[in-house]
Design a protein around this motif. Structure first.
Motif, PDB file in Angstrom:
ATOM      1  N   GLN A  42      -5.829  -0.262  13.895  1.00  8.69           N
ATOM      2  CA  GLN A  42      -5.895  -1.300  14.731  1.00  8.69           C
ATOM      3  C   GLN A  42      -5.514  -2.811  14.647  1.00  8.69           C
ATOM      4  OE1 GLN A  42      -8.186   0.873  13.859  1.00  8.69           O
ATOM      5  NE2 GLN A  42      -9.522   1.771  15.739  1.00  8.69           N
ATOM      6  N   GLN A  43      -5.418  -3.005  13.120  1.00  7.69           N
ATOM      7  CA  GLN A  43      -5.229  -4.370  12.634  1.00  7.69           C
ATOM      8  C   GLN A  43      -3.641  -4.445  11.969  1.00  7.69           C
ATOM      9  OE1 GLN A  43      -9.475  -5.622  10.607  1.00  7.69           O
ATOM     10  NE2 GLN A  43      -8.148  -4.497   9.431  1.00  7.69           N
ATOM     11  N   PHE A  44      -2.949  -3.271  12.350  1.00  8.14           N
ATOM     12  CA  PHE A  44      -1.627  -3.110  11.948  1.00  8.14           C
ATOM     13  C   PHE A  44      -0.616  -3.439  12.851  1.00  8.14           C
ATOM     14  CE2 PHE A  44      -3.227  -1.035   8.274  1.00  8.14           C
ATOM     15  CZ  PHE A  44      -2.323  -1.107   7.256  1.00  8.14           C
ATOM     16  N   TRP A  45       0.766  -3.859  12.312  1.00 10.33           N
ATOM     17  CA  TRP A  45       1.673  -4.054  13.157  1.00 10.33           C
ATOM     18  C   TRP A  45       2.647  -3.189  12.326  1.00 10.33           C
ATOM     19  CZ3 TRP A  45       3.034  -6.731  17.611  1.00 10.33           C
ATOM     20  CH2 TRP A  45       2.119  -7.661  18.110  1.00 10.33           C
ATOM     21  N   VAL A  46       3.689  -2.487  12.874  1.00  7.11           N
ATOM     22  CA  VAL A  46       4.739  -1.621  12.468  1.00  7.11           C
ATOM     23  C   VAL A  46       6.113  -2.077  13.028  1.00  7.11           C
ATOM     24  CG1 VAL A  46       3.154   0.340  11.955  1.00  7.11           C
ATOM     25  CG2 VAL A  46       4.253   0.230  13.993  1.00  7.11           C
ATOM     26  N   ILE A  47       7.015  -1.716  12.173  1.00  9.46           N
ATOM     27  CA  ILE A  47       8.379  -1.609  12.570  1.00  9.46           C
ATOM     28  C   ILE A  47       8.981  -0.060  12.546  1.00  9.46           C
ATOM     29  CG2 ILE A  47      10.884  -2.253  11.894  1.00  9.46           C
ATOM     30  CD1 ILE A  47       9.378  -4.920  10.591  1.00  9.46           C
ATOM     31  N   GLU A  48       9.301   0.188  13.731  1.00 15.60           N
ATOM     32  CA  GLU A  48       9.729   1.652  13.960  1.00 15.60           C
ATOM     33  C   GLU A  48      11.313   1.821  13.958  1.00 15.60           C
ATOM     34  OE1 GLU A  48       7.746   4.713  16.435  1.00 15.60           O
ATOM     35  OE2 GLU A  48       9.154   3.988  17.866  1.00 15.60           O
ATOM     36  N   CYS A  49      11.912   2.385  13.213  1.00 14.75           N
ATOM     37  CA  CYS A  49      13.591   2.532  13.147  1.00 14.75           C
ATOM     38  C   CYS A  49      13.969   3.864  13.417  1.00 14.75           C
ATOM     39  CB  CYS A  49      14.112   1.905  12.051  1.00 14.75           C
ATOM     40  SG  CYS A  49      13.578   0.184  11.793  1.00 14.75           S
ATOM     41  N   CYS A  56       5.114  -1.501   7.721  1.00 16.73           N
ATOM     42  CA  CYS A  56       3.830  -1.664   8.120  1.00 16.73           C
ATOM     43  C   CYS A  56       3.135  -3.121   7.326  1.00 16.73           C
ATOM     44  CB  CYS A  56       3.030  -0.545   8.179  1.00 16.73           C
ATOM     45  SG  CYS A  56       2.505   0.029   6.414  1.00 16.73           S
ATOM     46  N   GLY A  57       2.026  -3.654   8.223  1.00 13.95           N
ATOM     47  CA  GLY A  57       1.430  -4.534   7.480  1.00 13.95           C
ATOM     48  C   GLY A  57       0.322  -5.027   8.291  1.00 13.95           C
ATOM     49  N   GLN A  58      -0.776  -5.648   7.902  1.00  9.30           N
ATOM     50  CA  GLN A  58      -1.930  -5.776   8.676  1.00  9.30           C
ATOM     51  C   GLN A  58      -2.655  -7.048   8.357  1.00  9.30           C
ATOM     52  OE1 GLN A  58      -5.655  -3.410   7.965  1.00  9.30           O
ATOM     53  NE2 GLN A  58      -5.195  -3.133   5.936  1.00  9.30           N
ATOM     54  N   LEU A  59      -3.486  -7.525   9.410  1.00 12.65           N
ATOM     55  CA  LEU A  59      -4.320  -8.763   9.221  1.00 12.65           C
ATOM     56  C   LEU A  59      -5.576  -8.107   9.297  1.00 12.65           C
ATOM     57  CD1 LEU A  59      -2.380 -11.152  11.693  1.00 12.65           C
ATOM     58  CD2 LEU A  59      -2.255 -11.411   9.066  1.00 12.65           C
ATOM     59  N   ARG A  60      -6.276  -8.173   7.991  1.00 15.83           N
ATOM     60  CA  ARG A  60      -7.913  -8.057   8.068  1.00 15.83           C
ATOM     61  C   ARG A  60      -8.631  -8.932   8.244  1.00 15.83           C
ATOM     62  NH1 ARG A  60      -5.948  -5.663   2.719  1.00 15.83           N
ATOM     63  NH2 ARG A  60      -5.919  -3.463   2.741  1.00 15.83           N
ATOM     64  N   ASN A  61      -9.378  -8.914   9.415  1.00 18.68           N
ATOM     65  CA  ASN A  61     -10.402  -9.766   9.452  1.00 18.68           C
ATOM     66  C   ASN A  61     -11.665  -9.777   8.835  1.00 18.68           C
ATOM     67  OD1 ASN A  61      -8.782 -10.680  11.942  1.00 18.68           O
ATOM     68  ND2 ASN A  61      -9.358  -8.650  12.773  1.00 18.68           N
ATOM     69  N   PHE A  62     -11.966 -11.345   8.207  1.00 21.76           N
ATOM     70  CA  PHE A  62     -13.466 -11.488   7.557  1.00 21.76           C
ATOM     71  C   PHE A  62     -13.808 -12.688   8.407  1.00 21.76           C
ATOM     72  CE2 PHE A  62     -10.406  -9.548   4.621  1.00 21.76           C
ATOM     73  CZ  PHE A  62     -11.399  -8.726   3.615  1.00 21.76           C
ATOM     74  N   ASP A  63     -14.963 -13.084   7.714  1.00 18.52           N
ATOM     75  CA  ASP A  63     -15.632 -14.117   8.288  1.00 18.52           C
ATOM     76  C   ASP A  63     -14.935 -15.769   8.187  1.00 18.52           C
ATOM     77  OD1 ASP A  63     -17.904 -12.642   8.576  1.00 18.52           O
ATOM     78  OD2 ASP A  63     -18.890 -13.363   6.828  1.00 18.52           O
ATOM     79  N   ASP A  64     -14.400 -15.827   9.158  1.00 23.63           N
ATOM     80  CA  ASP A  64     -13.609 -17.129   9.244  1.00 23.63           C
ATOM     81  C   ASP A  64     -12.352 -17.137   8.449  1.00 23.63           C
ATOM     82  OD1 ASP A  64     -15.507 -18.417  10.750  1.00 23.63           O
ATOM     83  OD2 ASP A  64     -16.901 -18.945   9.435  1.00 23.63           O
ATOM     84  N   LEU A  85      10.702 -10.302   8.298  1.00 29.56           N
ATOM     85  CA  LEU A  85      10.293 -10.326   9.661  1.00 29.56           C
ATOM     86  C   LEU A  85       8.956 -10.023   9.870  1.00 29.56           C
ATOM     87  CD1 LEU A  85      12.785  -9.576  12.397  1.00 29.56           C
ATOM     88  CD2 LEU A  85      10.758  -8.535  12.607  1.00 29.56           C
ATOM     89  N   LEU A  86       8.460  -9.075   9.384  1.00 34.97           N
ATOM     90  CA  LEU A  86       7.047  -8.606   9.375  1.00 34.97           C
ATOM     91  C   LEU A  86       6.113  -9.646   8.934  1.00 34.97           C
ATOM     92  CD1 LEU A  86       5.393  -6.366  10.716  1.00 34.97           C
ATOM     93  CD2 LEU A  86       5.754  -5.114   8.482  1.00 34.97           C
ATOM     94  N   THR A  87       6.142 -10.310   7.747  1.00 37.50           N
ATOM     95  CA  THR A  87       5.521 -11.182   7.164  1.00 37.50           C
ATOM     96  C   THR A  87       5.377 -12.491   8.202  1.00 37.50           C
ATOM     97  OG1 THR A  87       6.192 -10.791   4.883  1.00 37.50           O
ATOM     98  CG2 THR A  87       5.358 -12.900   5.260  1.00 37.50           C
ATOM     99  N   GLN A  88       6.560 -12.872   8.777  1.00 36.09           N
ATOM    100  CA  GLN A  88       6.797 -14.067   9.626  1.00 36.09           C
ATOM    101  C   GLN A  88       5.712 -13.704  10.572  1.00 36.09           C
ATOM    102  OE1 GLN A  88       8.425 -17.043   8.897  1.00 36.09           O
ATOM    103  NE2 GLN A  88       7.291 -17.613  10.555  1.00 36.09           N
ATOM    104  N   HIS A  89       6.127 -12.371  11.314  1.00 31.23           N
ATOM    105  CA  HIS A  89       5.099 -12.183  12.549  1.00 31.23           C
ATOM    106  C   HIS A  89       3.595 -12.147  12.431  1.00 31.23           C
ATOM    107  CE1 HIS A  89       4.331 -10.379  16.187  1.00 31.23           C
ATOM    108  NE2 HIS A  89       3.682  -9.490  15.902  1.00 31.23           N
ATOM    109  N   LEU A  90       3.417 -11.580  11.025  1.00 38.20           N
ATOM    110  CA  LEU A  90       1.844 -11.810  10.776  1.00 38.20           C
ATOM    111  C   LEU A  90       1.317 -12.915  10.695  1.00 38.20           C
ATOM    112  CD1 LEU A  90       1.779  -8.460   8.489  1.00 38.20           C
ATOM    113  CD2 LEU A  90       0.851  -8.605  10.912  1.00 38.20           C
ATOM    114  N   ILE A  91       2.093 -14.014  10.099  1.00 38.85           N
ATOM    115  CA  ILE A  91       1.720 -15.352   9.955  1.00 38.85           C
ATOM    116  C   ILE A  91       1.494 -15.911  11.534  1.00 38.85           C
ATOM    117  CG2 ILE A  91       2.560 -17.566   9.301  1.00 38.85           C
ATOM    118  CD1 ILE A  91       3.678 -16.048   6.852  1.00 38.85           C
ATOM    119  N   THR A  92       2.423 -15.651  12.380  1.00 35.78           N
ATOM    120  CA  THR A  92       2.496 -16.305  13.515  1.00 35.78           C
ATOM    121  C   THR A  92       1.510 -15.641  14.514  1.00 35.78           C
ATOM    122  OG1 THR A  92       4.005 -14.946  14.494  1.00 35.78           O
ATOM    123  CG2 THR A  92       4.727 -17.159  13.679  1.00 35.78           C
ATOM    124  N   THR A  93       0.854 -14.324  14.300  1.00 34.58           N
ATOM    125  CA  THR A  93      -0.117 -13.797  14.790  1.00 34.58           C
ATOM    126  C   THR A  93      -1.497 -14.238  14.434  1.00 34.58           C
ATOM    127  OG1 THR A  93       1.241 -12.045  15.167  1.00 34.58           O
ATOM    128  CG2 THR A  93      -0.874 -11.410  15.621  1.00 34.58           C
TER     129      THR A  93
END
Length: 154
Positions: A42-49, A56-64, A85-93
């Motif tokens: 649920q925390q992942f974004w993927v690129i499908e080709c 794939c890459g994820q944003l893990r959520n912690f306290d603040d 591209l994925l790094t930039q997307h995760l940063i903006t997300t």
């Protein structure tokens, strides 16, 4: 790094992961010898080709805070800009202060292009110190080349 410079190759799509991506994500992360704990599709974004998981890459959520983690590009799709591209997307997300840990100077240089800067273990938020504690121990005892980084282009 300007996101508009980055384009997905033909036949590729960037999307939020679905439950069907769970095992392919786990396989990718394990094949890259990354930390297989805390893999929540649920925390992942993927690129499908061409119908297959290419990145794939994820944003893990912690306290603040959030951690950018588990960024993996399949060998067949490396050096085509998917990691950038994925790094930039995760940063903006990201919605909280963003951190990561990476192994080696080459990866640290990759992430620094996006606004990440190396920080000392002591500068990490408390919620990440417990997660990164083992890495810090390895760094001190056997000189594991781990680098802790914080995103600073907000």
């Amino acid at each position: 790094m300007n996101q508009s410079n980055l384009e997905l190759p033909s036949g590729c799509t960037l999307r939020k992961a679905t439950s069907q991506d769970n095992w392919p994500i786990r396989f990718l992360v394990l094949s890259a010898k990354l930390d297989p704990t805390q893999l929540r599709w649920q925390q992942f974004w993927v690129i499908e080709c061409n119908g297959k998981l290419a990145a794939c890459g994820q944003l893990r959520n912690f306290d603040d805070t959030q951690e950018l983690g588990s960024l993996v590009i399949t060998p067949a799709w490396r050096d085509r800009g998917l990691g950038s591209l994925l790094t930039q997307h995760l940063i903006t997300t990201a919605t909280q202060p963003l951190y990561l840990e990476c192994l080696g100077q080459r990866l640290a240089e990759f992430y620094s292009r996006f606004g990440f800067v190396a920080i000392a273990f002591e500068e990490l938020p408390r919620s990440l110190k417990s997660k990164f504690g083992l890495s810090q121990l390895g760094k001190k005892l056997i000189r594991v080349p781990v680098v802790f980084m914080q995103y600073q282009n907000r």
